[in-house]
Design a protein around this motif. Structure first.
Motif, PDB file in Angstrom:
ATOM      1  N   LYS A  68       0.830  -1.206   0.000  1.00  0.00           N
ATOM      2  CA  LYS A  68       0.000   0.000   0.000  1.00  0.00           C
ATOM      3  C   LYS A  68       0.865   1.257   0.000  1.00  0.00           C
ATOM      4  O   LYS A  68       0.551   2.250  -0.667  1.00  0.00           O
ATOM      5  N   LYS A  69       1.978   1.233   0.736  1.00  0.00           N
ATOM      6  CA  LYS A  69       2.904   2.370   0.717  1.00  0.00           C
ATOM      7  C   LYS A  69       3.438   2.612  -0.689  1.00  0.00           C
ATOM      8  O   LYS A  69       3.567   3.762  -1.130  1.00  0.00           O
ATOM      9  N   PHE A 126       2.022   1.693  -3.579  1.00  0.00           N
ATOM     10  CA  PHE A 126       0.926   2.199  -4.410  1.00  0.00           C
ATOM     11  C   PHE A 126       0.721   3.695  -4.171  1.00  0.00           C
ATOM     12  O   PHE A 126       0.529   4.472  -5.114  1.00  0.00           O
ATOM     13  N   GLU A 127       0.764   4.090  -2.922  1.00  0.00           N
ATOM     14  CA  GLU A 127       0.569   5.502  -2.577  1.00  0.00           C
ATOM     15  C   GLU A 127       1.692   6.364  -3.152  1.00  0.00           C
ATOM     16  O   GLU A 127       1.447   7.448  -3.700  1.00  0.00           O
ATOM     17  N   ALA A 128       2.933   5.868  -3.046  1.00  0.00           N
ATOM     18  CA  ALA A 128       4.098   6.643  -3.482  1.00  0.00           C
ATOM     19  C   ALA A 128       4.194   6.762  -4.997  1.00  0.00           C
ATOM     20  O   ALA A 128       4.890   7.650  -5.505  1.00  0.00           O
ATOM     21  N   THR A 129       3.543   5.868  -5.739  1.00  0.00           N
ATOM     22  CA  THR A 129       3.664   5.865  -7.203  1.00  0.00           C
ATOM     23  C   THR A 129       2.467   6.487  -7.916  1.00  0.00           C
ATOM     24  O   THR A 129       2.405   6.462  -9.149  1.00  0.00           O
ATOM     25  N   LYS A 130       1.538   7.063  -7.180  1.00  0.00           N
ATOM     26  CA  LYS A 130       0.323   7.600  -7.809  1.00  0.00           C
ATOM     27  C   LYS A 130       0.619   8.629  -8.896  1.00  0.00           C
ATOM     28  O   LYS A 130      -0.029   8.642  -9.941  1.00  0.00           O
ATOM     29  N   GLU A 131       1.574   9.499  -8.649  1.00  0.00           N
ATOM     30  CA  GLU A 131       1.846  10.587  -9.596  1.00  0.00           C
ATOM     31  C   GLU A 131       2.621  10.133 -10.825  1.00  0.00           C
ATOM     32  O   GLU A 131       2.781  10.895 -11.785  1.00  0.00           O
ATOM     33  N   GLN A 181      -7.525  -3.206  -0.319  1.00  0.00           N
ATOM     34  CA  GLN A 181      -6.897  -1.972   0.142  1.00  0.00           C
ATOM     35  C   GLN A 181      -5.940  -1.378  -0.892  1.00  0.00           C
ATOM     36  O   GLN A 181      -5.427  -0.278  -0.700  1.00  0.00           O
ATOM     37  N   LEU A 182      -5.728  -2.089  -2.002  1.00  0.00           N
ATOM     38  CA  LEU A 182      -4.860  -1.580  -3.064  1.00  0.00           C
ATOM     39  C   LEU A 182      -5.664  -1.057  -4.251  1.00  0.00           C
ATOM     40  O   LEU A 182      -5.102  -0.759  -5.299  1.00  0.00           O
ATOM     41  N   LYS A 221      -8.625   5.165  -5.076  1.00  0.00           N
ATOM     42  CA  LYS A 221      -7.827   6.258  -4.509  1.00  0.00           C
ATOM     43  C   LYS A 221      -6.717   6.721  -5.444  1.00  0.00           C
ATOM     44  O   LYS A 221      -5.692   7.207  -5.003  1.00  0.00           O
ATOM     45  N   TYR A 242      -4.857   4.873  -7.222  1.00  0.00           N
ATOM     46  CA  TYR A 242      -3.768   3.902  -7.322  1.00  0.00           C
ATOM     47  C   TYR A 242      -3.684   3.319  -8.733  1.00  0.00           C
ATOM     48  O   TYR A 242      -4.649   3.324  -9.491  1.00  0.00           O
TER      49      TYR A 242
END
Length: 395
Positions: free
Chosen positions: A226-227, A229-234, A254-255, A258, A260
């Protein structure tokens, strides 16, 4: 027509590969392939699978598939399923030769070109052993297509080179070594920052001109994934592949959403029920099935139809061997929901041509099969006549 001989073929230079040749009393034969611990699969073929199908009609492919679906190992991509997969591919090769049609036509497809992406491995990648950085096979003197070394050092330049060849997608795995620190339980902020560098270099060099895939090899816990996925959104990734084990089914929830990246998964799956659950619950977007690991064409067709039912795409796996690539391309050609075919240019331009006589045509980032019957290829005399080749025959 009856099966009268089954040969399991391995070579010490390619210990993960297993080839099978199924021959008939009419002289027609087919070849198949699977991958991972080739000698173990060969032993199972010699002990059980080969003797089990002697005397059977090779056209009864589904019947043979059921016969080789063992009490133990039927729902995993273990030795039993890999043996069944290689034999199934060989039987479809025979079916195509008898009908004088390529396999993709037997599956209802016609000649068409499919986009490819490049998995950025080198020619020695995973030649032996299991999935870890110790098996990456990077040589000190990296050759022209040592794409793994290239993405670790200058992924932006590699992206430019691929685009110049007309290849519109690339897949890299800069997070793997950080997972090895603690079995993927978590990732520190500093490691996360370092792992993102190759991905960012691609975007800095070529923007969104290339499709960028991130491979995680199922090395991470749901918390760590999840970390990532969050860090690669942009970064607007085309997909993140195998973020966690597919058995952690409901952790995929959870992935999702949002902002992702889409999720690709499926190359290690051999269970129809597991594939159906992932698709039905909308946990994945792309099914990356591998015909050499799931049960061959017979199971792969079922997987691809399931994906279509749930409006999901398929992208058959490569990075194993040349017949695996060719088989996947036949399925990609036949199925309308195939979005892209994985390739490895380092393998295609080094050892694949030494092992098989004919490979698909690749031009301007597209892969195309010809109209030759069956798989449209065969193992080369150079490979089969190698002094080191090991052939175990059941007849």
């Amino acid at each position: 027509m009856r099966i009268n001989k089954v040969e399991a073929i391995t070579h010490p230079d390619f210990p993960n590969l297993i080839h099978v040749k199924v021959s008939t009393d009419s002289g027609v034969y087919g070849v198949g392939e699977s991958y991972y611990f080739g000698k173990s699969v060969a032993a199972f073929i010699t002990e059980f699978a080969g003797p089990a199908i002697l005397g059977m009609d090779p056209s009864e492919i589904e019947k043979i598939s059921r016969k080789l679906t063992t009490y133990i190992g039927a729902l995993s991509s273990g030795v039993e399923t890999r043996a069944r997969s290689a034999i199934d591919i060989a039987l479809w090769d025979i079916a195509g030769k008898v009908a004088n049609k390529p396999i993709y036509q037997l599956l209802g497809g016609e000649v068409r070109s499919i986009p490819i992406y490049n998995t950025c491995a080198g020619s020695g990648y995973m030649r032996a052993s299991d999935q870890s950085s110790s098996s990456w096979g990077i040589t000190k003197e990296a050759d022209k297509y040592e794409d793994l070394h290239a993405f670790l050092t200058d992924a932006g330049l590699l992206a430019q080179q691929l685009l110049a060849e007309g290849i519109g997608g690339m897949k890299i795995w800069p997070f793997d070594t950080y997972a090895e620190k603690n079995n993927g339980a978590d990732i520190s902020d500093e490691d996360l920052k370092q792992a993102l560098i190759p991905l960012q270099k691609v975007r800095d060099a070529v923007g969104n001109k290339i499709n960028l895939m991130l491979e995680l090899h199922s090395l991470w816990s749901p918390k760590a994934a999840k970390k990532i996925f969050e860090a690669t959104k942009e970064l607007e990734l085309t997909w993140i592949e195998d973020p966690i084990y597919p058995d952690l089914l409901d952790d995929y929830a959870q992935l999702r959403g949002k902002g992702y990246a889409p999720i690709a998964n499926g190359e290690t799956l051999a269970s129809v029920s597991r594939v159906k659950a992932l698709l039905e619950k909308d946990y994945i977007d792309v099914l990356t099935l591998d015909l050499g690991w799931c049960g061959g064409f017979t199971t792969g067709i079922e997987f691809s139809k399931l994906a279509s039912k749930y409006n999901k795409q398929i992208a058959p796996h490569d990075c194993t061997g040349p017949i695996g690539l060719i088989s996947g391309t036949h399925l990609s050609t036949a199925r309308d929901n195939a979005v892209v075919q994985e390739t490895v240019r380092a393998s295609l331009r080094s050892w694949y041509p030494k092992m098989v006589k004919v490979l698909p045509s690749i031009k301007d980032g597209m892969i195309t099969l010809d109209n030759k019957s069956g798989l449209g290829t065969d193992l080369t005399d150079e490979f089969l006549n190698s002094p080191a080749i090991m052939i175990s025959t059941t007849k």
